[in-house]
Write a protein that holds these residues in place. Structure first.
Motif, short mmCIF file in Angstrom:
data_model
loop_
_atom_site.label_atom_id
_atom_site.label_comp_id
_atom_site.label_asym_id
_atom_site.label_seq_id
_atom_site.Cartn_x
_atom_site.Cartn_y
_atom_site.Cartn_z
N PRO A 137 0.83 -1.21 0.00
CA PRO A 137 0.00 0.00 0.00
C PRO A 137 0.86 1.26 0.00
N ALA A 138 0.27 2.37 -0.43
CA ALA A 138 0.97 3.64 -0.48
C ALA A 138 0.54 4.55 0.66
N GLU A 139 0.04 3.95 1.78
CA GLU A 139 -0.50 4.78 2.86
C GLU A 139 0.49 5.78 3.44
N PRO A 140 1.78 5.43 3.68
CA PRO A 140 2.70 6.42 4.27
C PRO A 140 2.81 7.67 3.41
N LEU A 141 2.98 7.51 2.09
CA LEU A 141 3.09 8.67 1.20
C LEU A 141 1.78 9.44 1.18
N VAL A 142 0.67 8.74 1.12
CA VAL A 142 -0.62 9.40 1.10
C VAL A 142 -0.82 10.22 2.38
N ALA A 143 -0.48 9.61 3.53
CA ALA A 143 -0.65 10.30 4.81
C ALA A 143 0.23 11.54 4.88
N ASP A 144 1.47 11.42 4.41
CA ASP A 144 2.38 12.57 4.46
C ASP A 144 1.89 13.70 3.56
N GLY A 148 11.38 14.66 2.20
CA GLY A 148 11.08 15.15 3.54
C GLY A 148 9.69 15.74 3.51
N VAL A 149 8.93 15.49 4.55
CA VAL A 149 7.54 15.95 4.56
C VAL A 149 7.49 17.46 4.35
N HIS A 150 8.41 18.18 4.95
CA HIS A 150 8.39 19.63 4.87
C HIS A 150 8.69 20.13 3.45
N ARG A 151 9.23 19.23 2.57
CA ARG A 151 9.56 19.64 1.20
C ARG A 151 8.52 19.21 0.18
N LEU A 152 7.50 18.53 0.61
CA LEU A 152 6.52 18.00 -0.35
C LEU A 152 5.83 19.11 -1.14
N ARG A 153 5.33 20.09 -0.48
CA ARG A 153 4.61 21.15 -1.19
C ARG A 153 5.50 21.90 -2.19
N PRO A 154 6.72 22.34 -1.80
CA PRO A 154 7.57 23.01 -2.80
C PRO A 154 7.92 22.13 -3.99
N VAL A 155 8.14 20.82 -3.74
CA VAL A 155 8.48 19.93 -4.84
C VAL A 155 7.31 19.81 -5.82
N LEU A 156 6.10 19.67 -5.29
CA LEU A 156 4.93 19.56 -6.17
C LEU A 156 4.68 20.86 -6.92
N ARG A 157 4.89 21.98 -6.23
CA ARG A 157 4.73 23.27 -6.90
C ARG A 157 5.77 23.44 -8.02
N LEU A 158 7.00 22.98 -7.76
CA LEU A 158 8.04 23.05 -8.78
C LEU A 158 7.64 22.23 -10.01
N ALA A 159 7.12 21.02 -9.77
CA ALA A 159 6.70 20.18 -10.89
C ALA A 159 5.60 20.86 -11.70
N GLN A 160 4.66 21.51 -11.02
CA GLN A 160 3.60 22.22 -11.73
C GLN A 160 4.16 23.38 -12.55
N ALA A 161 5.11 24.10 -11.95
CA ALA A 161 5.70 25.23 -12.66
C ALA A 161 6.47 24.77 -13.90
N ARG A 162 7.21 23.68 -13.77
CA ARG A 162 7.96 23.15 -14.92
C ARG A 162 7.00 22.67 -16.01
#
Length: 419
Positions: A13-20, A104-118
């Motif tokens: 299952p992908a629960e850890p990633l989903v929870a984070d 790192g949990v604290h980096r998830l949002r910036p990484v996803l935003r970067l992917a959207q920007a690219r």
């Protein structure tokens, strides 16, 4: 809130990633297997797709490439794989953020935003490239259309462009669209003209075969070369899926006729005519299919004018058959077929004189055709004598020349090219 779709690449299952992801305010709308990624992406329309896999394998890269080809989305891949070659392949497949050594949990949002920007940046670049490519292709279309109009009407490049621009404004279309229509119209007109020449040549070859004694060998060879060149040009220009069977039928008929008219021994005139009639039938089917498929009513005048070339040869041929082919009712049938051909020719002359294409050179050509037709009909009754046969040859060739030029003028008429 970012809507995220998680690609579950492992059986676990992908629960850890989903929870984070959810812990930092990212809305996870689903976790899917590779086999249903594209389908679920289309259905759920996520803002970003996230996957986590220790070693990046070919199956995952193929899955990502399939997604980007069918439903492009920002893609984030978390991995421990530091292989540079696989990094390059991942970027080529459509990964926008390749994060090594997990996340790192604290980096998830910036990484996803970067992917959207690219992803957004790539879309802008692709749109800009597509616009440049479209403009380049349009320029090529405009240049081709200008060349067609310049050759057709003997006008300057500036005047040809003014015609295209005026048509563009009148029809509320881009100049490139009008140019594409001009190119298509010229192609359709040329195809109908060439196929019509095949009809004519089927009859001319029989006429010249009958008049071999008058030294028509070179004209016979020239006619055969003309058939070959037209078949080759049509083969290049026409869609094989649409017209290939019709063109093949003409080619098969020509192959049989060619053996007879170019053979070392003079073939019986009746057999030559039988094969020529088969070629005429197949060529006529091709012409009618081309005219109907183009959806251009203006092509009919090219068909009619081109058919006059065939009829000019057919009436001469039938007069010769009536005197040279004996046995049974062959002479009477030849005379009857000749009568029908003359009636068809005269009916077509009425149509052409009434057609709305009335440029001065067309009017002059039709007047010349009328005079030459009168000379040909006067020679039809003299086909038994050498002098009569010479007159029949000369007048039918002269009338053919008139309609070759007239059909070419119709083909290059501004009204036809501009619709």
């Amino acid at each position: 809130m970012i809507r995220c779709l998680v690609l579950q690449v492992q059986p676990s299952p992908a629960e850890p990633l989903v929870a984070d992801l959810e812990s930092v305010g990212i809305h996870v709308i689903g976790a899917v297997q590779r086999s249903s990624l594209v389908q679920e992406s289309v259905r759920l329309a996520p803002d970003v797709v996230v996957a986590q896999e220790a070693v990046v394998g070919d199956a995952l890269l193929d899955c990502i490439a399939l997604l980007q080809a069918g439903d492009p989305r920002p893609f984030v891949l978390f991995t421990t794989d530091q292989d540079v070659e696989r990094m390059e392949r991942a970027l080529a497949a459509g990964v926008h953020a390749y994060e090594v050594n997990g996340y790192g949990v604290h980096r998830l949002r910036p990484v996803l935003r970067l992917a959207q920007a690219r992803h957004a940046h790539e879309r802008k670049l692709r749109a800009a490239l597509a616009d440049v490519s479209d403009r380049f292709e349009e320029r090529k279309l405009v240049d081709r259309a200008k060349g067609i109009l310049m050759r057709a009407r003997q006008v300057s490049e500036d005047e040809a462009f003014r015609v295209l621009r005026a048509a563009s404004m009148h029809s509320h279309q881009r100049v490139g669209q009008v140019s594409q229509q001009v190119i298509a119209a010229a192609g359709h007109a040329e195809a109908v003209n060439r196929a019509g020449q095949l009809r004519m040549l089927s009859q001319r070859l029989v006429k010249l075969h009958a008049l071999r004694a008058l030294g028509c060998g070179e004209l016979l060879a020239e006619s055969a070369r003309h058939v070959e060149s037209n078949l080759a040009a049509l083969d290049r220009a026409l869609s094989k899926a649409t017209h290939g069977d019709l063109l093949d039928a003409v080619r098969a008929a020509w192959s049989a006729l060619r053996v007879l008219v170019l053979g070392a021994d003079a073939a019986p005139l009746a057999e030559v005519d039988r094969q020529a009639e088969r070629m005429l039938l197949e060529a006529d089917r091709l012409v009618l299919a081309l005219e109907a498929g183009a959806m251009m009513a203006s092509l009919h005048v090219i068909n009619v004018s081109g058919r006059q070339r065939m009829l000019s040869q057919r009436v001469a041929k039938q007069a010769l058959l009536a005197t040279m082919v004996g046995g049974g009712g062959a002479p009477a049938q030849a005379l009857e077929d000749g009568r029908k051909a003359r009636a068809a020719f005269e009916q077509a002359m009425i149509y052409l004189r009434a057609a709305p294409l009335s440029a001065p050179e067309i009017v002059d050509a039709l007047e010349s055709a009328g005079r030459t037709w009168s000379a040909l009909t006067a020679a039809l009754g003299q086909a038994r004598s050498d002098a009569g046969q010479r007159a029949l040859l000369d007048t039918s060739e002269a009338l053919l020349g008139v309609f070759e030029r007239l059909t070419e003028r119709y083909e290059r008429s501004m009204q036809i090219l501009m619709g």
